[in-house]
Motif scaffolding. Structure first.
Motif, mmCIF file in Angstrom:
data_model
loop_
_atom_site.group_PDB
_atom_site.id
_atom_site.type_symbol
_atom_site.label_atom_id
_atom_site.label_comp_id
_atom_site.label_asym_id
_atom_site.label_seq_id
_atom_site.Cartn_x
_atom_site.Cartn_y
_atom_site.Cartn_z
ATOM 1 N N UNK A 55 -24.622 25.189 9.255
ATOM 2 C CA UNK A 55 -23.917 24.526 10.350
ATOM 3 C C UNK A 55 -22.639 23.826 9.931
ATOM 4 N N UNK A 56 -22.422 23.711 8.645
ATOM 5 C CA UNK A 56 -21.213 23.042 8.172
ATOM 6 C C UNK A 56 -20.104 24.073 7.988
ATOM 7 N N UNK A 57 -18.893 23.646 8.090
ATOM 8 C CA UNK A 57 -17.751 24.562 8.008
ATOM 9 C C UNK A 57 -17.569 25.011 6.566
ATOM 10 N N UNK A 58 -17.163 26.241 6.401
ATOM 11 C CA UNK A 58 -17.027 26.815 5.061
ATOM 12 C C UNK A 58 -15.905 26.136 4.262
ATOM 13 N N UNK A 59 -15.041 25.397 4.936
ATOM 14 C CA UNK A 59 -13.969 24.724 4.189
ATOM 15 C C UNK A 59 -14.521 23.676 3.242
ATOM 16 N N UNK A 60 -15.830 23.317 3.435
ATOM 17 C CA UNK A 60 -16.485 22.371 2.548
ATOM 18 C C UNK A 60 -16.471 22.880 1.114
ATOM 19 N N UNK A 61 -16.413 24.206 0.949
ATOM 20 C CA UNK A 61 -16.480 24.814 -0.370
ATOM 21 C C UNK A 61 -15.108 24.955 -1.012
ATOM 22 N N UNK A 63 -11.206 23.605 -2.194
ATOM 23 C CA UNK A 63 -10.559 22.390 -2.730
ATOM 24 C C UNK A 63 -9.699 21.778 -1.639
ATOM 25 N N UNK A 64 -9.327 20.538 -1.831
ATOM 26 C CA UNK A 64 -8.506 19.860 -0.837
ATOM 27 C C UNK A 64 -7.151 20.525 -0.726
ATOM 28 N N UNK A 65 -6.678 20.978 -1.875
ATOM 29 C CA UNK A 65 -5.376 21.653 -1.879
ATOM 30 C C UNK A 65 -5.413 22.905 -1.011
ATOM 31 N N UNK A 66 -6.510 23.667 -1.132
ATOM 32 C CA UNK A 66 -6.639 24.874 -0.324
ATOM 33 C C UNK A 66 -6.761 24.530 1.145
ATOM 34 N N UNK A 67 -7.509 23.420 1.414
ATOM 35 C CA UNK A 67 -7.673 23.012 2.811
ATOM 36 C C UNK A 67 -6.326 22.622 3.394
ATOM 37 N N UNK A 68 -5.537 21.900 2.576
ATOM 38 C CA UNK A 68 -4.227 21.471 3.069
ATOM 39 C C UNK A 68 -3.340 22.677 3.384
ATOM 40 N N UNK A 69 -3.514 23.734 2.649
ATOM 41 C CA UNK A 69 -2.703 24.941 2.889
ATOM 42 C C UNK A 69 -3.335 25.890 3.928
ATOM 43 N N UNK A 70 -4.444 25.454 4.491
ATOM 44 C CA UNK A 70 -5.081 26.271 5.538
ATOM 45 C C UNK A 70 -5.718 27.548 5.029
ATOM 46 N N UNK A 71 -6.118 27.571 3.743
ATOM 47 C CA UNK A 71 -6.693 28.794 3.148
ATOM 48 C C UNK A 71 -7.988 29.199 3.828
ATOM 49 N N UNK A 72 -8.951 28.286 4.123
ATOM 50 C CA UNK A 72 -10.223 28.721 4.747
ATOM 51 C C UNK A 72 -9.991 29.494 6.055
ATOM 52 N N UNK A 76 -10.331 33.827 6.971
ATOM 53 C CA UNK A 76 -11.079 34.389 8.107
ATOM 54 C C UNK A 76 -10.180 35.233 9.001
ATOM 55 N N UNK A 77 -8.958 34.728 9.254
ATOM 56 C CA UNK A 77 -8.044 35.474 10.120
ATOM 57 C C UNK A 77 -7.657 36.814 9.483
ATOM 58 N N UNK A 78 -7.376 36.755 8.159
ATOM 59 C CA UNK A 78 -6.989 37.994 7.462
ATOM 60 C C UNK A 78 -8.137 39.006 7.481
ATOM 61 N N UNK A 79 -9.355 38.518 7.239
ATOM 62 C CA UNK A 79 -10.523 39.425 7.247
ATOM 63 C C UNK A 79 -10.730 40.027 8.633
ATOM 64 N N UNK A 80 -10.569 39.191 9.672
ATOM 65 C CA UNK A 80 -10.767 39.699 11.034
ATOM 66 C C UNK A 80 -9.712 40.734 11.384
ATOM 67 N N UNK A 81 -8.503 40.532 10.886
ATOM 68 C CA UNK A 81 -7.405 41.447 11.204
ATOM 69 C C UNK A 81 -7.477 42.728 10.384
#
Length: 757
Positions: A55-61, A63-72, A76-81
């Motif tokens: 139930x928790x968002x995968x961004x938990x896994x 780093x903060x740097x990745x979260x700041x850059x919107x990597x999570x 997902x968007x790249x995989x869906x596309x």
């Protein structure tokens, strides 16, 4: 056994694949990125339990740097596309420690194509080597399976196909991973719909599935039947994590099954189309099969007969106990009176009527069960025909015995098997002594061997037999001339069934023919004498010429010897001319004597042109005396003919004299007699005598060769009939016709053959 063990090993490995492989965290997130599945390796690698992470968002896994850059969200968007996204980077464990990992993100779609969520595979690259070795072991097992094998996810996506699959179908793993149904490219078009239904039903139900479908073999393009099985691999919780699919080539098995089916169908058709009734019975005596002919013969339909007791259905009551006893005897001893034999018995129809049948029963054991097949033929018509035939044979035998002729019959190999009463009366031998080769005792010893050889040759070749022989007549002990003739009676295929023959006593007729032949020879001799009498002047001239030459040469020889000194050379020459002239006179006299002599007919090889020239020497003086021009036109290189030289010379002489005499009373000129010889066609020699006389009167044409018919004042009318009989006795033909330019022409044609023929 090896195949089954491999599948169990694979099932165990695949079931624990997600939990046992090290260095690989596999989990799923929903479309919003919230974690919904979590495997054990995820807990080990990343430190969170499933209850903590669900139930928790995968961004938990991340780093903060990745979260700041919107990597999570970007992953997902790249995989869906794009359908798949692979990334490597820093991830966080529960305690906040970092580890370098590879992350594969793939979208998950439901049946309608709506995005359901994403799968993520996280690998700790520090453990890559260990993970690679485990993966190689698993793939090696599948790779070396003796079948077409593949591993795919519960959504149908292919993870791996072994070498056998790729080589057989020609489809690469990359192509198969492009779509869950890409593997169906190798399936026969007629099987794809059914295969798809079974495949997806198995995936949705998470149950094993199996189907028989045709795969195209890449090397030759042929489609071959395969048994395809799919087995789900479950984790320790029972959840399906993978499917393993194997395909085994069963083309030979299918062909054998099809051949067996066709054989059964052919057997069924043969049984149904058989002219005999075919009935099958089990060991309890119950009817298990009943063909169409059985319906017609017995009156029971198939549905009515099946399940009925055989003895109560087609066997008359008086024979049923014997049937039951025979069945028990067979089970006890393996033997039976009617088993594997053709017998005639009485059968029962539905209406209660009994009729004769021909029966053959064949037992067949399958396992512990016995089946008896009965082949039954209604022989009512045959029995009636046999009875009629017996009556007909009796009538025929009575007729044969009363016919006033000698009749006999023999087997196909030529052995005498019957003589009628007339033969037995004639020979005085009983029937038994005549049979086989016993009839040879009645044949004259000089004829026996030749007749036996002639009969054996006809029996061997199947030719018409006819032979003249002398047979001993018992009534007077005399050998009498008989002729026996026989013809073979053949079956429709040409096989000889019987020989039938007759014997005719023609001794009296033969004697009469011999007397007639002697009379005809006497007449021919008289005719020659009369003809030679008419040639007296010509004969005298022929003899006078060499006699005059002898006298002249004798005078010369005397004169040469009287000279002084004697001229011996001249005297010898004169003596030589005397000898030559004497020889000529002698030959003339010999020819005349031959015509006058009454000698038996002797067949020799005759040169026709020489015979014609010799005859011309007889008549040329007579022709000159009657002012007739005589000319010969003889074909070159003519073959010889077989015949009596004196008789043939008589024919030529008679025809030439007739021609000369026909022109004797004519005042007009010219008077010409032309004799020709030719070969009009192979095998035939033609001689023609043509004159320029008055020709043949139309009213006399039909009687020209009749005995005692003549147009000569002093003729007796036997010349031409005798000539015709001589030519016909030589196998030829004599005829006459008028010349277009006037006069008559007489022709005779003889076959070219040796005297022995």
């Amino acid at each position: 056994m090896q195949h089954a063990a491999t599948e169990r090993d694979l099932a165990h490995i695949s079931t624990r694949l997600l939990d046992s492989v090290e260095g690989c965290a596999i989990f799923m997130v929903d479309s919003d990125g919230r974690i919904i599945t979590w495997n054990a390796e995820s807990e080990r690698i990343q430190g969170y339990t499933a209850s903590e992470i669900f139930g928790r968002h995968c961004s938990l896994l991340y780093t903060q740097e990745a979260i700041d850059h919107g990597v999570p969200e970007a992953d997902l968007l790249t995989a869906a596309k794009e359908g798949r996204h692979l990334a490597e980077g820093w991830l966080l464990r529960k305690g906040g420690s970092r580890f370098w990992a590879s992350v594969i993100t793939k979208p998950i779609l439901d049946q309608d194509g709506t995005l359901f969520g994403f799968s993520k595979v996280v690998r700790d690259l520090t453990e890559r080597k260990r993970s690679d070795e485990a993966s190689k072991l698993q793939m090696g097992i599948v790779q070396h399976m003796p079948a077409l094998a593949s591993i795919f996810s519960p959504d149908g996506t292919v993870d791996f196909v072994n070498h056998q699959w790729s080589e057989y179908t020609g489809l690469t793993q990359e192509f198969l991973q492009s779509s869950p149904e890409a593997w169906m490219e190798a399936v026969h078009a007629e099987d794809r719909a059914a295969a798809s239904t079974i495949f997806w039903h198995g995936l949705r139900s998470r149950q094993a599935f199996a189907m028989e479908i045709r795969f195209r073999r890449a090397r030759d393009g042929t489609h071959r039947w395969h048994l395809t099985r799919g087995v789900p691999l479950r984790d320790e919780s029972g959840k399906v994590v993978k499917f393993v699919r194997t395909s085994t080539d069963i083309e030979e098995l299918k062909q054998a099954q099809e051949a067996w089916r066709k054989a059964e169908e052919r057997t069924r058709l043969i049984v149904e189309s058989a002219l005999d009734a075919v009935v099958a019975m089990d060991a309890d005596g119950m009817i298990t099969d009943w063909n169409g002919q059985a319906e017609q013969v017995f009156g029971w339909t198939r549905s009515e007969a099946l399940g009925r007791r055989m003895s109560e259905t087609i066997i008359p009551s008086q024979y049923r106990l014997s049937h039951e006893n025979g069945l028990r005897r067979f089970f006890n001893t393996g033997q039976g009176r009617v088993v594997n034999q053709r017998i005639e018995i009485t059968a029962l129809r539905r209406d209660g009527s009994e009729f004769p049948v021909e029966l053959t029963v064949t037992p067949l054991k399958s396992g512990d069960s016995w089946t008896f097949s009965a082949f039954i033929r209604d022989i009512s018509d045959r029995k009636r025909s046999e009875e009629q035939l017996r009556a007909s044979e009796l009538s025929l035998r009575t007729m044969i015995e009363t016919i006033p002729g000698m009749l006999w019959s023999a087997t196909p190999d030529g052995a005498l098997d019957y003589c009628n009463a007339r033969v037995l009366d004639y020979t005085g031998l009983p029937q038994e002594q005549m049979k086989g080769a016993g009839w040879m005792k009645t044949i004259h010893p000089d004829d026996a061997n030749r007749m036996a050889r002639a009969w054996a040759l006809c029996v061997e070749n199947g030719d018409h037999f006819q032979f003249e022989f002398r047979c001993l007549r018992a009534s007077d002990g005399m050998y009498r001339w008989c002729v026996s003739s026989a013809l073979p009676l053949r079956a429709p295929g040409g096989r000889i069934l019987k020989w039938y023959g007759t014997v005719v006593d023609f001794h009296d007729r033969r004697q009469a023919e011999e007397d007639l032949r002697i009379t005809q020879a006497e007449l021919a001799h008289v005719n020659r004498v009369m003809t030679m009498g008419e040639l007296t002047a010509s004969i005298a001239h022929e003899v006078n010429q060499p006699l005059a030459a002898i006298i002249a040469s004798g005078d010369s020889c005397t004169a040469w010897l009287a000279s002084e000194p004697p001229n011996l050379d001249k005297a010898r020459a004169a003596a030589s001319r005397m000898i030559q002239a004497a020889t000529q006179a002698s030959e003339t006299v010999q020819r005349v004597r031959a015509m006058f002599k009454k000698i038996p007919s002797v067949a020799t090889s005759v040169h026709m042109n020489e015979l014609i020239e010799e005859t011309i020497s007889f008549v040329h003086h007579e022709a000159q005396r009657k002012n007739v021009s005589l000319r010969a036109d003889l074909g070159a290189g003519l073959p010889r003919v077989g015949g009596d030289r004196v008789q043939l010379e008589q024919v030529i002489l008679n025809l030439m004299m007739n021609g000369i005499e026909s022109m004797a009373g004519l005042d007009s000129e010219p008077k010409r007699l032309l004799i020709r010889s030719a070969l009009p066609n192979p095998g035939k020699l033609l001689v023609s005598v043509a004159d320029t006389g008055p020709g043949i009167d139309a009213e006399h044409a039909n009687r020209l060769f009749a005995p005692f018919f003549t147009t000569k004042p002093q003729g007796i009318g036997m010349g031409l009939p005798i000539c015709r009989s001589i030519i016909e006795a030589h196998g030829g033909r004599l005829w006459a016709e008028n010349n277009e330019s006037g006069g008559a022409v007489f022709h005779f044609m003889l076959p070219i053959k040796a005297p022995s023929e």
